[in-house]
Each structure stands twice: as structure tokens, then as C-alpha cells.
Design a protein around this motif. Structure first.
Motif, PDB file in Angstrom:
ATOM      1  N   TYR A  62       0.965  -1.160  -0.098  1.00 51.89           N
ATOM      2  CA  TYR A  62       0.058   0.026  -0.082  1.00 51.89           C
ATOM      3  C   TYR A  62       0.864   1.366  -0.013  1.00 51.89           C
ATOM      4  O   TYR A  62       2.104   1.241   0.426  1.00 51.89           O
ATOM      5  CB  TYR A  62      -1.040  -0.097   1.258  1.00 51.89           C
ATOM      6  N   TRP A  91      -8.880   1.137  -1.652  1.00 52.86           N
ATOM      7  CA  TRP A  91      -8.293   2.318  -0.797  1.00 52.86           C
ATOM      8  C   TRP A  91      -9.168   2.806   0.275  1.00 52.86           C
ATOM      9  O   TRP A  91     -10.280   2.385   0.313  1.00 52.86           O
ATOM     10  CB  TRP A  91      -8.398   3.528  -1.939  1.00 52.86           C
ATOM     11  N   ALA A 142      -3.761   3.572  -0.326  1.00 51.93           N
ATOM     12  CA  ALA A 142      -4.535   2.869  -1.522  1.00 51.93           C
ATOM     13  C   ALA A 142      -3.531   1.730  -2.057  1.00 51.93           C
ATOM     14  O   ALA A 142      -2.209   1.931  -1.728  1.00 51.93           O
ATOM     15  CB  ALA A 142      -4.618   3.505  -2.695  1.00 51.93           C
TER      16      ALA A 142
END
Length: 240
Positions: A62, A91, A142
Motif C-alpha cells: 500500500y 483504498w 491505496a
């Protein structure tokens, strides 16, 4: 920024893009932190290019964009990571605060409401290009593959509008009802520099049109779509 990262409760690493400056100017605490890696660019290339090149060096599952003069709230990473993984979305984001010189903060609740948003729906809360953007770009944690698919736009400003719209258009996500990022307000920030307003409206227009077109393409419209109150015009356009 570095100090706020050290207060996070989940593992992290940072890639810092040094945009043509002397890498030796990196503050000692950052240089000594093994979680911090440096991308020293040989000449200034601008924020969008520098950040996209730094994205090449991201090794985590991420990713979160950040500016060196801002900070994360203490639970920013953990609450969004938990929400993202629990919901199985791409996300997770939150609200932001303006951090004033006297230490006080002002909460900014973005136009997109808290809760789950399907792919492309965040853009619908950006009614016209002149309005404020629907979600804070640096509040978004995200999946790295999503951010690579929707990186910083090639603009001299407003490049982060593009990635916020792109990421939220490609996958569903969760917007939390709490602040996760603080924008430090000071005279040296980019948005206060002379001439900044000259291109702001054009940058917003470009990002707004990008979101509109991306949402249309991803929904596989066969006929000419109309969103909001601005129908597409018939004819051929040739940007030069």
C-alpha cells in the motif's frame, strides 16, 4: 512529516524524492533512519515527475502520497489499513485538517461523504471544475498497483487532483469520518506563491474532465455520455 511517521503503529517505509537539490541537505534524523530511502534526481523535474519516479521505488503493498512539510495523525495508517483490508476495497481515506502556525487546526470535511464508495462515484461529488476537489489526495491510502495505474498527473500544479480521481475511479473504497492528515499552513507553501492562481482553474478543468471521461470509459457507455450539466460537444478537438 518524519516525526509523525515515527508515531505510526504499523510498519512503514518512506521514499523521499529530492528534486534536484543537494542530498546532503537531508536532515540527519531522516538520513539515519533505515526506513527512509532517497531518490536524488540530478536536476529539478517538478512535483509530478519527481513523485512518479519515486513511485518506481515503492516496495510496500500500500502507498500514501505525502508532502514533506505536513504530517499524519497518530492513527492515520492503522485505521485506514484496517478499514481497507476489512472491507476488501482498494483504498481508504479520511478527512484532513489545516495546521496553523499557532498550532490550532481547522477541520476540512471533503465533499464526498463518509462511507463506502463504488469505483467512479467519488468524482460525482465534484459538481463543477470550479468547486473544491471531492476528496483529499494525501488522505488516501491505496493499493500500490492502483496508484501506479493512476499516478500523479503531468501538470505543473494540481497533479494530485489527477491521482485522487484516478485511484477512486479504478476501485471501490472507504472514506472514514475522522482526520488522518494535517496540511501545515505557512508562507512558503506552493499554493501561496505568486502566479499560482494563473493556472489553477485550467488544472481543475483538466482533472475534472479526466474524472468524467474515466468514469464513462470504465462504465462502457456505447453512446455519448452526459454527466452533470455540461454535455460533450460534437466535433473533433486537436490540442496542440
Amino acid at each position: 512529516m518524519h516525526t509523525s511517521l515515527t508515531r505510526q503503529t504499523v510498519p512503514w517505509e518512506a521514499v523521499i524524492a529530492i528534486d534536484g537539490a543537494d542530498p546532503q541537505r537531508l536532515p540527519a534524523p531522516l538520513a539515519a533512519d533505515p526506513r527512509v530511502r532517497i531518490l536524488a534526481l540530478p536536476r529539478p523535474v517538478g512535483a509530478a515527475c519527481a513523485r512518479n519516479l519515486a513511485l518506481n521505488d515503492v516496495r510496500t503493498e500500500y502507498v500514501n502520497w505525502a508532502d514533506d512539510d505536513d504530517e499524519f495523525t497518530d492513527a492515520a495508517m492503522s485505521v485506514r489499513l484496517t478499514a481497507l483490508q476489512s472491507a476488501g476495497v482498494g483504498w481508504s481515506a479520511g478527512w484532513s485538517q489545516d495546521l496553523h502556525p499557532d498550532g490550532s487546526t481547522t477541520l476540512w470535511e471533503c465533499p464526498a461523504p463518509p462511507g463506502r464508495h463504488e469505483a467512479g462515484d467519488v468524482w460525482t461529488y465534484w459538481k463543477t471544475p470550479a468547486d473544491t476537489i471531492p476528496i483529499g489526495p494525501t488522505t488516501i491510502l491505496a493499493r500500490t498497483d492502483l496508484v501506479r495505474a493512476a499516478p500523479m498527473g503531468g501538470l505543473v500544479q494540481g497533479e494530485d487532483y489527477m491521482t485522487a480521481i484516478g485511484v477512486t475511479s479504478l476501485a471501490p473504497g472507504i472514506l472514514l469520518r475522522l482526520p488522518v492528515y494535517r496540511y501545515r499552513k505557512h508562507p512558503g507553501q506552493m499554493t501561496t506563491q505568486p502566479g499560482y492562481d494563473e493556472l489553477e482553474s485550467a488544472a481543475r478543468e483538466h482533472a475534472w474532465q479526466y474524472g468524467r471521461s474515466l468514469r464513462s470509459a470504465l462504465r462502457n457507455h456505447q453512446s455519448q455520455p452526459v454527466f452533470g450539466d455540461r454535455p460533450m460537444e460534437t466535433g473533433a478537438g486537436v490540442p496542440v
